[in-house]
Design a protein around this motif. Sequence first.
Motif, short mmCIF file in Angstrom:
data_model
loop_
_atom_site.label_atom_id
_atom_site.label_comp_id
_atom_site.label_asym_id
_atom_site.label_seq_id
_atom_site.Cartn_x
_atom_site.Cartn_y
_atom_site.Cartn_z
N ALA A 91 8.20 -13.51 -15.13
CA ALA A 91 8.29 -12.36 -16.03
C ALA A 91 7.13 -12.41 -17.01
O ALA A 91 6.80 -13.48 -17.54
N MET A 92 6.49 -11.26 -17.26
CA MET A 92 5.34 -11.19 -18.15
C MET A 92 5.41 -9.91 -18.96
O MET A 92 6.09 -8.96 -18.57
N ALA A 93 4.69 -9.89 -20.08
CA ALA A 93 4.69 -8.69 -20.92
C ALA A 93 3.41 -8.62 -21.74
O ALA A 93 2.86 -9.64 -22.16
N ILE A 94 2.97 -7.40 -21.98
CA ILE A 94 1.91 -7.10 -22.93
C ILE A 94 2.59 -6.33 -24.05
O ILE A 94 3.21 -5.29 -23.81
N SER A 95 2.50 -6.85 -25.28
CA SER A 95 3.20 -6.24 -26.41
C SER A 95 2.21 -5.56 -27.34
O SER A 95 1.13 -6.09 -27.63
N TYR A 96 2.62 -4.39 -27.82
CA TYR A 96 1.81 -3.60 -28.74
C TYR A 96 2.55 -3.54 -30.08
O TYR A 96 3.28 -2.58 -30.36
N PRO A 97 2.36 -4.55 -30.95
CA PRO A 97 3.16 -4.65 -32.17
C PRO A 97 2.82 -3.61 -33.24
O PRO A 97 3.57 -3.44 -34.19
N MET A 98 1.71 -2.91 -33.07
CA MET A 98 1.33 -1.93 -34.07
C MET A 98 2.10 -0.61 -33.93
O MET A 98 2.04 0.23 -34.80
N THR A 99 2.84 -0.46 -32.85
CA THR A 99 3.63 0.75 -32.67
C THR A 99 5.01 0.54 -33.28
O THR A 99 5.49 -0.58 -33.42
N SER A 100 5.64 1.62 -33.64
CA SER A 100 6.99 1.53 -34.19
C SER A 100 7.87 2.53 -33.47
O SER A 100 7.64 3.73 -33.58
N PRO A 101 8.86 2.05 -32.70
CA PRO A 101 9.16 0.65 -32.46
C PRO A 101 8.10 0.01 -31.56
O PRO A 101 7.32 0.69 -30.91
N VAL A 102 8.10 -1.33 -31.52
CA VAL A 102 7.14 -2.08 -30.71
C VAL A 102 7.30 -1.69 -29.24
O VAL A 102 8.41 -1.66 -28.71
N LYS A 103 6.21 -1.38 -28.59
CA LYS A 103 6.20 -1.04 -27.16
C LYS A 103 5.73 -2.25 -26.36
O LYS A 103 4.88 -3.01 -26.81
N LYS A 104 6.28 -2.40 -25.15
CA LYS A 104 5.88 -3.48 -24.26
C LYS A 104 5.71 -2.95 -22.84
O LYS A 104 6.51 -2.14 -22.39
N LEU A 105 4.67 -3.44 -22.18
CA LEU A 105 4.56 -3.29 -20.74
C LEU A 105 5.18 -4.56 -20.15
O LEU A 105 4.72 -5.67 -20.45
N THR A 106 6.21 -4.41 -19.35
CA THR A 106 6.84 -5.58 -18.75
C THR A 106 6.70 -5.51 -17.24
O THR A 106 6.73 -4.43 -16.64
N PHE A 107 6.57 -6.70 -16.63
CA PHE A 107 6.37 -6.78 -15.18
C PHE A 107 6.55 -8.22 -14.75
O PHE A 107 6.65 -9.12 -15.58
N THR A 108 6.61 -8.43 -13.44
CA THR A 108 6.53 -9.79 -12.91
C THR A 108 5.15 -9.96 -12.29
O THR A 108 4.54 -8.98 -11.83
N GLY A 109 4.67 -11.19 -12.30
CA GLY A 109 3.34 -11.42 -11.76
C GLY A 109 3.13 -12.86 -11.36
O GLY A 109 3.94 -13.74 -11.66
#
Length: 140
Positions: A91-109
Motif C-alpha cells: 500500500a502506498m500514498a502521495i499526500s497533499y497536506p496543503m489541501t483542506s481536507p487533506v487529499k491523498k492518492l492511494t494505490f498499491t505498488g
Amino acid sequence: MANKYAAKGVTFGYGSPLVTVASVKSISGPKLSAEQIDVTTHDSSGSYREFVQSFKDSGEVTLNLVYDPSDTTQGNSTGLLSLFNSGAVTAMAISYPMTSPVKKLTFTGIVIGYEWGNAEISSALEATVTVKVSGAVTLA
C-alpha cells in the motif's frame, strides 16, 4: 475560481500504517493511460476510425531523494530498498497536506528501481526510486 497550491509539503508513504519516506526532493507520477481498440468497420460514418477503451495502466511514480544511508525509510532493512529486494506489493500514498481536507492518492505498488545518483563534489548524495503502480489509483 480554482485554488492553486505550492507543492511544498507533499509526502510519499508506504505500508500500513503509512510510513512517510524522509528527504523526498520530488515526486512525479502516476501517469494514467489506457489502451485503445480499433473498432472501425466498413460502415463507420464519416471515414473516421472509431475506438473503445481497453485495459488501463496506472503507470509509475518516481521519487528523487536526498539519500541518507542510515534512514530507515530509505534503507535495506525496512525501507524502500527492502521493498525492492522483496518485490512485495505494498500500500502506498502521495499526500497533499496543503489541501483542506487533506487529499491523498492511494494505490498499491512494487518498487522496480533503486538508483544511487552521482556523488559529485558540489552536490548532495541522491537516489531515485521507481514504483510501478499495480491496479487503480484513488483520489480521496
